[in-house]
Design a protein around this motif. Structure first.
Motif, PDB file in Angstrom:
ATOM      1  N   LYS A   1     -17.409 -35.673  11.193  1.00  0.00           N
ATOM      2  CA  LYS A   1     -17.968 -36.231   9.269  1.00  0.00           C
ATOM      3  C   LYS A   1     -19.110 -35.859   9.193  1.00  0.00           C
ATOM      4  N   GLN A   2     -19.994 -35.331  10.065  1.00  0.00           N
ATOM      5  CA  GLN A   2     -21.454 -34.707   9.326  1.00  0.00           C
ATOM      6  C   GLN A   2     -21.659 -33.982  10.844  1.00  0.00           C
ATOM      7  N   LEU A   3     -22.998 -33.383  10.737  1.00  0.00           N
ATOM      8  CA  LEU A   3     -23.540 -32.219  11.700  1.00  0.00           C
ATOM      9  C   LEU A   3     -24.890 -33.435  11.261  1.00  0.00           C
ATOM     10  N   VAL A   4     -25.270 -33.570  12.555  1.00  0.00           N
ATOM     11  CA  VAL A   4     -26.868 -34.749  12.499  1.00  0.00           C
ATOM     12  C   VAL A   4     -27.485 -33.273  12.686  1.00  0.00           C
ATOM     13  N   ARG A   5     -27.768 -32.342  13.735  1.00  0.00           N
ATOM     14  CA  ARG A   5     -28.863 -32.005  14.791  1.00  0.00           C
ATOM     15  C   ARG A   5     -29.144 -30.815  14.566  1.00  0.00           C
ATOM     16  N   VAL A   6     -30.135 -29.562  14.832  1.00  0.00           N
ATOM     17  CA  VAL A   6     -29.714 -28.055  14.886  1.00  0.00           C
ATOM     18  C   VAL A   6     -30.924 -27.902  14.980  1.00  0.00           C
ATOM     19  N   GLY A   7     -30.644 -27.287  16.707  1.00  0.00           N
ATOM     20  CA  GLY A   7     -31.790 -26.830  17.365  1.00  0.00           C
ATOM     21  C   GLY A   7     -31.354 -24.783  17.254  1.00  0.00           C
ATOM     22  N   ALA A   8     -32.505 -24.492  17.019  1.00  0.00           N
ATOM     23  CA  ALA A   8     -32.925 -23.021  16.636  1.00  0.00           C
ATOM     24  C   ALA A   8     -33.562 -22.395  17.907  1.00  0.00           C
ATOM     25  N   PHE A   9     -33.452 -21.419  19.085  1.00  0.00           N
ATOM     26  CA  PHE A   9     -35.001 -20.830  19.902  1.00  0.00           C
ATOM     27  C   PHE A   9     -34.685 -19.135  18.903  1.00  0.00           C
ATOM     28  N   VAL A  10     -35.781 -19.407  19.221  1.00  0.00           N
ATOM     29  CA  VAL A  10     -35.263 -16.963  17.995  1.00  0.00           C
ATOM     30  C   VAL A  10     -36.615 -16.642  19.498  1.00  0.00           C
ATOM     31  N   ASN A  11     -36.050 -15.515  20.238  1.00  0.00           N
ATOM     32  CA  ASN A  11     -36.825 -15.075  21.135  1.00  0.00           C
ATOM     33  C   ASN A  11     -37.885 -13.883  20.350  1.00  0.00           C
ATOM     34  N   SER A  12     -39.119 -14.335  19.844  1.00  0.00           N
ATOM     35  CA  SER A  12     -39.845 -13.838  19.458  1.00  0.00           C
ATOM     36  C   SER A  12     -41.325 -13.767  20.129  1.00  0.00           C
ATOM     37  N   ALA A  13     -41.380 -12.103  19.376  1.00  0.00           N
ATOM     38  CA  ALA A  13     -42.625 -11.233  19.817  1.00  0.00           C
ATOM     39  C   ALA A  13     -44.057 -12.438  19.843  1.00  0.00           C
ATOM     40  N   ALA A  14     -45.045 -11.965  20.432  1.00  0.00           N
ATOM     41  CA  ALA A  14     -46.391 -12.633  20.222  1.00  0.00           C
ATOM     42  C   ALA A  14     -46.665 -12.176  17.971  1.00  0.00           C
TER      43      ALA A  14
END
Length: 151
Positions: free
Chosen positions: A88-101
């Motif tokens: 029906k719909q997308l409710v929530r997305v969580g994105a985790f990004v491998n990040s340099a300082a």
């Protein structure tokens, strides 16, 4: 074939097969009318996108990695529903990004997933979102995305 399959064809998108879990968990779990996907990494059987944003990778490369994660999320949904037309719909997305300082463009990277969801589902693809930087992801993958969808 349904409306979403037609849209995928229009966009020239083929979903990858669902990734096998890396440990003792399932790709997705349904609770009531919600489906929660496990975190989906930026890799398929054909290619793996690994590295740190702001060090090894550009924002554009990160956006592409998030897009791969989003496709893996859709494949995970298909382990529980017969068709993406059931969504029906997308409710929530969580994105985790491998990040340099010092890297602070996680929202721009996460747009790779968010934009794809809206391209495919239209307004039903708009969602609440969290985009965070982490210092490591499993096996050095660049991005991991999880999804909650209503059926």
């Amino acid at each position: 074939m349904g409306r979403i399959n037609d849209r995928l064809r229009e966009l020239g998108i083929t979903l990858p097969p669902p990734r096998a879990p890396l440990a003792n968990y399932v790709p997705a779990r349904r609770v009531g009318n919600l489906i929660y996907t496990a975190g989906q990494i930026s890799g398929t059987a054909e290619r793996e996108i690994k590295g740190k944003l702001g060090q090894d990778m550009s924002v554009d490369q990160g956006r592409e990695a998030a897009r791969v994660c989003a496709l893996n999320c859709l494949a995970a949904l298909l382990t529980l529903v017969d068709s993406l037309d059931s969504i029906k719909q997308l409710v929530r997305v969580g994105a985790f990004v491998n990040s340099a300082a010092g890297f602070n463009q996680q929202p721009a990277v996460a747009n790779g997933a968010s934009d794809l969801f809206v391209e495919i589902f239209g307004d039903a693809g708009r969602h609440a979102r969290t985009a965070v930087g982490v210092n490591e992801l499993p096996a050095d993958f660049a991005v991991e995305v999880e999804l909650i969808a209503e059926v």
